[in-house]
Write an enzyme that holds these catalytic residues in place. Structure first.
Site, PDB file in Angstrom:
ATOM      1  N   LYS A  87      51.265  38.021  48.357  1.00 50.28           N
ATOM      2  CA  LYS A  87      51.023  39.453  48.208  1.00 50.28           C
ATOM      3  C   LYS A  87      52.340  40.226  48.173  1.00 50.28           C
ATOM      4  O   LYS A  87      52.485  41.180  47.398  1.00 50.28           O
ATOM      5  CB  LYS A  87      50.140  39.939  49.361  1.00 50.28           C
ATOM      6  CG  LYS A  87      48.751  39.311  49.370  1.00 50.28           C
ATOM      7  CD  LYS A  87      47.993  39.654  50.641  1.00 50.28           C
ATOM      8  CE  LYS A  87      46.642  38.994  50.692  1.00 50.28           C
ATOM      9  NZ  LYS A  87      45.938  39.228  51.979  1.00 50.28           N
ATOM     10  N   LYS A 105      45.006  37.215  44.377  1.00 51.80           N
ATOM     11  CA  LYS A 105      46.429  37.452  44.655  1.00 51.80           C
ATOM     12  C   LYS A 105      47.289  36.227  44.347  1.00 51.80           C
ATOM     13  O   LYS A 105      48.416  36.357  43.873  1.00 51.80           O
ATOM     14  CB  LYS A 105      46.653  37.900  46.107  1.00 51.80           C
ATOM     15  CG  LYS A 105      46.593  36.822  47.182  1.00 51.80           C
ATOM     16  CD  LYS A 105      45.207  36.648  47.725  1.00 51.80           C
ATOM     17  CE  LYS A 105      45.123  35.627  48.848  1.00 51.80           C
ATOM     18  NZ  LYS A 105      43.757  35.554  49.400  1.00 51.80           N
ATOM     19  N   GLY A 112      34.395  34.030  60.105  1.00 48.33           N
ATOM     20  CA  GLY A 112      34.687  33.946  58.680  1.00 48.33           C
ATOM     21  C   GLY A 112      35.998  34.568  58.271  1.00 48.33           C
ATOM     22  O   GLY A 112      36.303  34.681  57.082  1.00 48.33           O
TER      23      GLY A 112
END
Length: 437
Positions: free
Chosen positions: A217, A118, A199
């Site tokens: 985005k 992105k 994570g």
């Protein structure tokens, strides 16, 4: 000048040719492994995994990859191997470089590219699309926004016939995880630590919590939905780090919750209006679909002039959901499909909206504070809506909230600058826009 992208579908062999399209994966991390797993286990028609490129590739080897696949650390060797050179490069390393250099070389060599990057598409997508067009190849990035949610294909194909006026959504799973946990009563720092253990968040979470990931985005979605070219850094962001547990308590009283919302819209006005865009934590009414998104889920809502609201929702992060979007792009190429040309033009973006606001103050209580705040707001013709004060807090560190009726962003900014000079204030007021139903 407006930019379009419509490479010829004839630039690639298709599944009806004598051979399948050869696929090289650059970046064998979480998403790369999932893409390879789908290609090996599901064996989509017309596609063959032939190369895996990664640093320190020896430690990446897995026994479920066929022996016919070449493992290498050198992407240049893959591009120059004329005997088995791939038709499609799948870039999943992320970041601006070396991913950008690799994609440029792949396109220049006549290869098509599928990417989930992105940041690269937000900052250099127009340049890369022009290069692909010049070479007669394809650049697809359906996984670059909202992971496994088909929002980019939906905009390019399903909504190409509408005139989208507004787009808003939850585009960062890390922030959504943090805020939805805080909604349940957790503290920001402990939830951030949990997100890092799982994570979901990097050791340095600034890209996520400051809104930089979501604005990249949003700039991509603005180009496809609103058909405007806006550099990501022109989009104003506000971090989620100033949101506290007390804000969720007040939000519940207002039948709202708090989410990081990316929002862009054409604001109509007497002089043809303007374009406004922002990424910030907002109060979201519980009746809004955005309030239903929890954990690492993403959601995008488009508002069209003809078609009304359309909601895209699902898992916006994770190896498998993102890999589904990547492989879907690959399947499209194997079947000879290509992107619909969507024209876009450069545009200036501002922050001027007329929306209600939630303003939380922390004060050393004394007579006249509310009157002084109301006076500063009145100077800007801003009407108070409600005053909320929960019991049980010490008077020398007293939080309370004022909500105001829809007002111009610039007017409220001036009022808050004046209010910030009050000696009773212990910190700058927290200003959150309230998303209207």
């Amino acid at each position: 000048m407006p930019t379009t992208f419509a490479p010829s579908a004839a630039s690639l062999p298709t599944s009806s040719s004598n051979r399948a399209l050869r696929v090289a994966i650059f970046g064998f991390g979480t998403v790369g492994r999932s893409v390879a797993r789908i290609l090996v286990e599901s064996a989509p028609a017309g596609l063959e995994l032939t190369h895996i490129v990664n640093r320190n590739v020896a430690r990446k080897h897995v026994d479920w990859i066929p022996n016919s696949v070449t493992w290498t650390e050198d992407p240049a060797s893959v591009l120059t191997d004329s005997a088995s050179s791939p038709d499609i490069f799948v870039e999943l390393a992320g970041g601006l470089e070396p991913a950008g250099e690799l994609i440029r070389k792949a396109l220049a060599a006549g290869k098509s590219v599928v990417t989930a990057n992105k940041k690269l598409i937000a900052y250099h997508g127009l340049e890369l699309e022009s290069l692909a067009l010049a070479q007669g190849t394809h650049l697809l990035y359906g996984a670059a926004v909202a992971g496994g949610i088909p929002v980019i294909p939906g905009l390019e194909h399903g909504l190409a016939g509408d005139r989208v006026e507004r787009i808003e959504g939850i585009l960062n799973g890390t922030c959504n995880f943090i805020l939805s946990k805080m909604e349940e009563g957790a503290d920001y720092s402990e939830v951030l630590a949990e997100a890092q253990r799982l994570g979901y968040a990097e050791a340095d979470p600034t890209e996520d919590v400051a809104g930089y990931d979501a604005r990249a985005k949003l700039s991509i979605l603005m180009r496809l939905a609103l058909r405007v070219q806006v550099h990501p850094e022109e989009i104003q962001t506000c971090p989620i780090t100033d949101v506290a547990a007390i804000d969720f308590a007040y939000a519940r009283d207002l039948k709202c919750t708090i989410r990081q919302v990316a929002r862009a819209e054409r604001v109509r006005g007497p002089h043809n209006g303007h374009l406004a865009a922002t990424v910030r934590p907002m109060l979201v009414p519980l009746a809004s679909p955005l309030a239903w998104s929890r954990g690492t889920e993403n959601m995008v809502i488009t508002t069209g002039h003809y078609g009304g609201d359309v909601v895209f929702s699902g898992h916006g992060a994770g190896g498998h959901p993102t890999a589904v979007a990547v492989v879907s792009d690959l399947v499209g190429l194997a079947q000879g499909s290509c992107r619909i040309a969507i024209p876009s033009a450069p545009a200036k973006v501002g922050t001027e909206l007329e929306v209600p606001h939630y303003i939380r103050f922390l004060v050393n209580d004394r007579p006249g504070i509310v009157a002084a705040i109301a006076g500063s707001l009145a100077k800007e013709n801003i009407n108070l809506n409600a005053i909320l004060q929960k019991p049980g807090f010490p008077l020398d560190r007293l939080p309370f909230v004022i909500t105001v009726e829809p007002c111009r962003t610039s007017a409220l900014k001036r009022a808050l600058q004046e209010i910030a000079q009050l000696p009773a204030l212990l910190e700058a007021p927290l200003d959150l826009q309230i998303l209207e139903k």
